[in-house]
Design an enzyme around this catalytic site. Structure first.
Site, PDB file in Angstrom:
ATOM      1  N   ASP A 109       0.809  -1.210   0.000  1.00  0.00           N
ATOM      2  CA  ASP A 109       0.000   0.000   0.000  1.00  0.00           C
ATOM      3  C   ASP A 109       0.847   1.267   0.000  1.00  0.00           C
ATOM      4  OD1 ASP A 109      -2.014   1.851   0.355  1.00  0.00           O
ATOM      5  OD2 ASP A 109      -2.170   1.488   2.502  1.00  0.00           O
ATOM      6  N   GLY A 111      -0.332   4.081  -0.019  1.00  0.00           N
ATOM      7  CA  GLY A 111      -1.136   5.099   0.633  1.00  0.00           C
ATOM      8  C   GLY A 111      -1.021   5.110   2.140  1.00  0.00           C
ATOM      9  N   TYR A 277       2.476  11.199   1.488  1.00  0.00           N
ATOM     10  CA  TYR A 277       1.840  10.416   0.437  1.00  0.00           C
ATOM     11  C   TYR A 277       2.648  10.634  -0.846  1.00  0.00           C
ATOM     12  CZ  TYR A 277      -2.132  10.556   3.671  1.00  0.00           C
ATOM     13  OH  TYR A 277      -2.941  10.453   4.770  1.00  0.00           O
ATOM     14  N   ASP A 305      -2.169   5.735  -4.969  1.00  0.00           N
ATOM     15  CA  ASP A 305      -2.375   4.768  -3.890  1.00  0.00           C
ATOM     16  C   ASP A 305      -2.672   3.366  -4.410  1.00  0.00           C
ATOM     17  OD1 ASP A 305      -3.059   3.446  -1.584  1.00  0.00           O
ATOM     18  OD2 ASP A 305      -4.782   4.681  -1.110  1.00  0.00           O
ATOM     19  N   THR A 309      -8.798   0.713  -4.464  1.00  0.00           N
ATOM     20  CA  THR A 309      -9.337   0.133  -5.693  1.00  0.00           C
ATOM     21  C   THR A 309      -9.757   1.191  -6.701  1.00  0.00           C
ATOM     22  OG1 THR A 309     -10.193  -1.724  -4.392  1.00  0.00           O
ATOM     23  CG2 THR A 309     -11.074  -1.446  -6.611  1.00  0.00           C
TER      24      THR A 309
END
Length: 449
Positions: A109, A111, A277, A305, A309
Site C-alpha cells: 500500500d 497510501g 503520500y 495509492d 481500488t
C-alpha cells in the site's frame, strides 16, 4: 484500508473484499531486478444488495483512511510477484518475518506507511480462520517494544503493540524493522490468506513513527541500485471465470523491469514539502475527449495509492465528469457519491499529471466498476470530500494504475508512469495459480471450525 489521518484508502471491502499482498523472492546474488509476483482473487457472484454494500465499503474505507468525513544486504534490486484478489479489488505480496523466517501475505500500500501483522494470540477463532498469524515467541530475534499500536480503517480497526524483528522483502532484509503485532482486530478486516499490510509511503505519515522498510533500504547507502520501487498490476475485473486468487503482476524494488514497459518513464516531481503520500498534481482530466475543469495547485493534489481500488475526487469535478456521459445519474442515500450510467456506453477517461504533456488513458473495462441491474453500471470514479484533513483532494487507485507501469522514486522524490509493454498487457486475464512465497517457511494457519 488505512490509518485515519495517515493512510490512504486501502480498498477494504466490508465482508466482500480481502486485502492481500503477495510472494517475496529469495535474495538474489546478482543485481538483477528482484520482482514480487502479485495475486488476484476471482470475482464473487453478488446480489444487487451485496453490490451496493461493496460500494459503500469502498467509499467509507477510503474516507476513513484519509480522515475524510470523519539492513542489510549488498547493493542490488529485487522483486516480488503479486496476487490479484477478488477481481482487482486488492493486490498483495509477501514478506518473511522472524528467525527462522516465516512468510506472510500482506497488502502492498503506497497510501500508508505502517507494517503490521496479525498475532497468533489475539484473534478469535472466527477471525483467524485460514489467516496465517505471527508468533512472536517462535522468533529468536523478536523484541517487544512495549508500545501500543493502533490503526483505523473505514471497515474496522486493528490494535496491538509494536515489536522489532528481522523482516525480509523482495530479496532484502532489515534486521531491526519495527512493526505492529496486532492482537485485536475488527471482523472482516482481514481475509485469508492475507495476514497484514505493508505501508509504502514516507515515514512522515507513519502512525507508529517507524521508518518504513522500503525507506530504510533506500536511505542505506549502497543498498539499492536505485532508490525506487515499481508496480505492474494485472486486470481481471472483466473476466467472468476468474478465480478468487489470480496472478497479480510484479513489484520491483531498487530497479525497474524494462520488459514491462515501453518508451520512457515520465517522472513528475512530488510538490515541494509534500513527501508523505506519493503526491501528484492532477492537471488534466478528460472523458470521451471532453475536458473536465480542474482547480490549480494544491486543490488538485492527488495521492497515488496502490492500496485503493477506485478513484475518489471532489464532488464538482466528479459531477462534471459524469455530465459528459449520456444517461448517467448520481446515486443517493446510502450510496451517495457514486454514479450509474448505461453499461453499453464506452467510456474513456484520461489523466495528466504535473507538467507532463502525456494524457494517460483508463480502459473502459476499468472504468466500469460493476453492473448493478439491467443496463445500469457504476463507474469507478466517485465523490470524496477530504476537506479538513491532511489528505489531498484526489485519491487515485488501481482503476488508474492497472493502465500504466508506475514508479515511486524516493530521491529526487517523484512518481513516474510509462506505457505498459505487450509482455505486461498479455498477463491481463490469463488465469493461473497464485504465486508462492520464496522466502521463509509458510506460516502456521490457526482458526476456528
Amino acid at each position: 484500508m488505512h490509518l485515519l489521518p495517515h493512510s490512504l484508502a486501502v480498498s477494504c471491502l466490508l465482508s466482500l473484499a480481502a486485502q492481500e499482498v503477495f510472494a517475496a523472492p529469495s535474495p538474489a546474488p546478482t543485481p538483477l531486478p528482484r520482482t514480487v509476483p502479485l495475486l488476484r482473487r476471482s470475482k464473487p457472484q453478488l446480489t444487487e444488495a451485496e453490490r451496493f454494500e461493496w460500494l459503500r465499503g469502498q467509499r467509507d474505507s477510503l474516507k476513513s483512511k484519509y480522515g475524510a468525513g470523519g539492513a542489510n544486504v549488498k547493493r542490488a534490486s529485487g522483486l516480488n510477484l503479486l496476487t490479484n484478489q477478488n477481481a482487482d479489488s486488492s493486490f498483495y505480496g509477501s514478506i518473511a518475518a522472524g528467525t527462522p523466517p516465516i512468510s506472510y501475505n500482506v497488502i502492498l500500500d503506497t497510501g500508508s506507511s505502517d507494517l503490521w501483522l496479525a498475532a497468533n494470540d489475539g484473534l478469535s477463532a472466527s477471525q483467524s480462520d485460514g489467516i496465517p498469524t505471527f508468533d512472536a515467541n517462535a522468533s529468536s530475534t523478536f523484541t517487544d517494544l512495549n508500545t501500543p499500536f493502533s490503526i483505523s480503517y473505514g471497515s474496522g480497526a486493528a490494535r496491538g503493540n509494536l515489536g522489532q524483528d528481522s523482516v525480509q522483502f523482495a530479496g532484502f532484509e532489515v534486521s531491526d524493522q519495527v512493526f505492529g503485532v496486532v492482537t485485536q482486530i475488527s471482523n472482516n478486516l482481514l481475509t485469508s490468506p492475507v495476514s497484514g499490510l505493508m505501508g509504502l509511503g514516507f515515514k512522515s505519515i507513519s502512525s507508529s513513527g517507524a521508518t518504513p522498510l522500503w525507506q530504510a533500504l533506500a536511505e542505506s547507502s549502497g543498498t539499492l541500485d536505485q532508490p525506487l520501487m515499481a508496480f505492474q498490476l494485472t486486470r481481471f475485473v472483466d473476466v467472468q471465470n476468474a478465480q478468487v486468487l489470480e496472478p497479480g503482476g510484479t513489484f520491483n524494488l531498487g530497479a525497474v523491469n524494462t520488459s514491462l514497459y515501453t518508451g520512457d518513464i515520465d517522472y513528475q516531481p512530488i510538490p515541494e514539502g509534500q513527501e508523505g503520500y506519493w503526491i501528484q498534481e492532477l492537471t488534466g482530466l478528460t472523458v470521451n475527449g471532453q475536458s473536465v475543469s480542474l482547480d490549480a495547485g494544491s486543490a488538485s493534489y492527488a495521492a497515488i495509492d496502490t492500496g485503493t481500488t477506485l478513484v475518489g475526487g471532489p464532488a464538482d469535478s466528479i459531477a462534471a465528469l459524469y455530465a459528459q456521459i449520456p444517461g448517467s445519474e448520481a446515486l443517493t442515500g446510502d450510496n451517495a457519491g457514486y454514479y450509474t450510467y448505461p453499461c453499453d456506453t464506452n467510456v474513456t477517461v484520461t489523466m495528466k499529471f504535473g507538467n507532463s504533456s502525456i494524457a494517460w488513458p483508463i480502459s473502459n473495462a476499468d472504468f466500469l466498476l460493476m453492473q448493478v441491474s439491467g443496463n445500469s453500471c457504476v463507474g469507478g470514479f466517485f465523490q470524496l470530500d477530504t476537506s479538513g484533513t491532511s489528505a489531498p483532494p484526489w485519491i487515485i487507485g488501481d482503476t488508474f494504475l492497472k493502465n500504466v507501469y508506475s514508479v515511486f522514486r524516493a530521491s529526487p522524490a517523484a512518481v513516474g508512469f510509462a506505457q505498459l509493454s505487450s509482455t505486461a498487457t498479455s498477463m491481463n486475464g490469463q488465469l493461473g495459480p497464485a504465486p508462492s512465497p520464496t522466502v521463509g517457511s509458510v506460516a502456521t494457519v490457526t482458526g476456528g471450525s
